[in-house]
Enzyme design. Sequence first.
Site, PDB file in Angstrom:
ATOM      1  N   TRP A 155       9.188  -0.034   1.531  1.00  0.00           N
ATOM      2  CA  TRP A 155       8.166  -0.041   0.487  1.00  0.00           C
ATOM      3  C   TRP A 155       8.614   0.677  -0.772  1.00  0.00           C
ATOM      4  O   TRP A 155       8.146   0.364  -1.880  1.00  0.00           O
ATOM      5  CB  TRP A 155       6.840   0.506   1.030  1.00  0.00           C
ATOM      6  CG  TRP A 155       6.335  -0.402   2.112  1.00  0.00           C
ATOM      7  CD1 TRP A 155       6.305  -0.154   3.453  1.00  0.00           C
ATOM      8  CD2 TRP A 155       5.901  -1.760   1.954  1.00  0.00           C
ATOM      9  NE1 TRP A 155       5.866  -1.262   4.136  1.00  0.00           N
ATOM     10  CE2 TRP A 155       5.599  -2.260   3.243  1.00  0.00           C
ATOM     11  CE3 TRP A 155       5.732  -2.589   0.857  1.00  0.00           C
ATOM     12  CZ2 TRP A 155       5.141  -3.557   3.461  1.00  0.00           C
ATOM     13  CZ3 TRP A 155       5.274  -3.886   1.069  1.00  0.00           C
ATOM     14  CH2 TRP A 155       4.976  -4.352   2.366  1.00  0.00           C
ATOM     15  N   ASP A 179       2.895   6.704  -3.029  1.00  0.00           N
ATOM     16  CA  ASP A 179       2.254   5.635  -2.272  1.00  0.00           C
ATOM     17  C   ASP A 179       1.803   6.214  -0.936  1.00  0.00           C
ATOM     18  O   ASP A 179       2.622   6.488  -0.058  1.00  0.00           O
ATOM     19  CB  ASP A 179       3.253   4.491  -2.072  1.00  0.00           C
ATOM     20  CG  ASP A 179       2.663   3.324  -1.275  1.00  0.00           C
ATOM     21  OD1 ASP A 179       1.530   3.448  -0.764  1.00  0.00           O
ATOM     22  OD2 ASP A 179       3.356   2.294  -1.160  1.00  0.00           O
ATOM     23  N   LYS A 231      -5.472   0.524   5.960  1.00  0.00           N
ATOM     24  CA  LYS A 231      -4.864   1.218   7.090  1.00  0.00           C
ATOM     25  C   LYS A 231      -5.757   2.380   7.510  1.00  0.00           C
ATOM     26  O   LYS A 231      -6.360   2.358   8.575  1.00  0.00           O
ATOM     27  CB  LYS A 231      -3.456   1.651   6.727  1.00  0.00           C
ATOM     28  CG  LYS A 231      -2.557   0.439   6.408  1.00  0.00           C
ATOM     29  CD  LYS A 231      -1.343   0.778   5.604  1.00  0.00           C
ATOM     30  CE  LYS A 231      -0.680  -0.442   4.991  1.00  0.00           C
ATOM     31  NZ  LYS A 231       0.043  -1.294   5.928  1.00  0.00           N
TER      32      LYS A 231
END
Lengths: 361, 361
Positions: free
Chosen positions: A102, A172, A196
């Site tokens: 990511w 993030d 999530k």
Amino acid sequence: MARAYNFSAGPATLPEPVLRQAQAEMLDWNGVGASIVELSHRGAEFMDVAAQAEADLRRLLSVPDDYAVLFLAGGATTQQALLALNFAAPGQVADYVVTGHWGRTAIRQVEPYVRVHVAADGGPGGFRDIPPRDTWSLSADAAYVHITANETIHGVEFRDTPEVGAAPLFADFSSSIASEPVDVSRYGLIYAGAQKNLGPVGISVVIVRRELLQREGQPRADIFTYASHAARDSMLNTPPTWNWYLLGLTVKWMLDEGGVEEFARRNAAKAGLVYGAIDASGGFYRNEVAPAVRSRMNIPFFLSDETLTARFVAESKAAGLLALKGHKAVGGLRASLYNAMPVAGAQALVDFMHDFQQRHG
Amino acid sequence: MARAYNFSAGPATLPEPVLRQAQAEMLDWNGVGASIVELSHRGAEFMDVAAQAEADLRRLLSVPDDYAVLFLAGGATTQQALLALNFAAPGQVADYVVTGHWGRTAIRQVEPYVRVHVAADGGPGGFRDIPPRDTWSLSADAAYVHITANETIHGVEFRDTPEVGAAPLFADFSSSIASEPVDVSRYGLIYAGAQKNLGPVGISVVIVRRELLQREGQPRADIFTYASHAARDSMLNTPPTWNWYLLGLTVKWMLDEGGVEEFARRNAAKAGLVYGAIDASGGFYRNEVAPAVRSRMNIPFFLSDETLTARFVAESKAAGLLALKGHKAVGGLRASLYNAMPVAGAQALVDFMHDFQQRHG
């Protein structure tokens, strides 16, 4: 079938009480004669829902008053692009610390806008560790420093907030927000897709120090401007109201359960169970991440006999343990253990792992 | 309370059978042991849901094979910005036909990227009519021509697709998509936020002629690139899965009810009822839009005695008719009559209007 334990990396399992409330209210929210998904975002009813969700999230995460909290459509990838547009001058350098898949995605989104400087890269080590802070080469004039707090695919996680000097730290937190206490004031900006730990897919949260919103950034549409969203309480355009509502229910549930301190305890217990089973398996299972940075949220693991992987996935699914197949980028298996996964779910997985090893070891 | 008739302009009323199915499946979709909102977008289950929604939408709208259909996070405003980024060279001229509030919004999003040419503007006439086609000043070299098929606030609607020559016609169909048959091949691109006629808030649909995806556009993040979304079947990143699922249920319902021909009939009947009541009220109610371009979807109307407006809103709400207050930009009252509003809802509104007039006229 009955509700299974769902180890999906995201969209991910939600608290059953949240789903039950959403179910009960699906045709008539709070006696108004319509579903929340049918109500105008400008009406008093939804405005209250939205404001309560923000207040609860601020309380859950202990967000300081000098930070704005935005609720935005789309996922983290869109925010990754907006970081550069809002906070960096055209072509200005931005520092990225890459600790997995990511981090690389984050860079790809900003390459058209900034000069990316990779200050540290775990790639040469296969993303099995986080490069030590004293090896990072930070720029003197970076618009910001970007990290990925938890890497969902490679399963590595910052266990401390790094000190990065004068440039604001952007992180993030898609897969670890609200999983333990975090000192928000150490960050210039935190962003997270909600699917999530915060609830449903289709909405992202951005927590940003207000003074940063004064940066000029670079030419962009108004809809891409965080300051415009902040000035309109995230109602610059029609927000994803149902997703916002479900996020609010999930945050409320987390507060009722004891807040981030309680979830830190549960998450440590769950991760301890699964890593413990892997490490005690005599090599039947293995996780290759350096113990100090092992993710509590996402545990990628592998069978010593990889031909058994498909069987593990099929048998665990039949046993009511869903979505244990690893991400295609690394293969193997993966267990995601977000806030809504109960300790009993991790225990059920560990019991299955023991059983599977006994039958196939 | 019982389900009311909800005249909200968006988010808007949904078909009750769709809400009932979503309710029934909220904790366990199709027997898999988890909600659809908890399933991975990469799993076979959701991939099937997504593909079915696309197939059904293509059938509903008779989308030609040489058009891509994208399902994207966020609303129409984001698409408005992406039009310029994907299809116009930096600073290239783009033609805009402004027939209300949303046409102006569309321009604001692209001003950083293109040279906007207003080819026609209904503003000087108070947006009560659409400037005749032969008065438009189209550019010779426009990247595209943009129209708003239906203006939600001002209540004017194109009743025919204008001929615009060589430049592709781009249209914001947020509030009238699927409300009647449309020849998609006349357009280069159609976009729509889903929260009016296609189902839930939080997802947009873009229907674009594939050859246009080859245009270079201008520097932008990958997440802002339609061609990238098209190449990955709208799964470039985590899409708003629950919203996509609910859109799919809504489209399926529209097909089962008879498709766009049937909704064109119902929508004409509903609009005929309400405009008829307004026009027969002897001036007690009034709508100022030129009859030839009156919107079938959104009917703004005013009381001759404006001091009665708040009372109308309160009394209609008490009678189970929700969200009839007009948009703040124009005031007065507004009834939105999207596909999910039954003819009986329009009849109930008309009955209330008669009753209100008898009591206060």
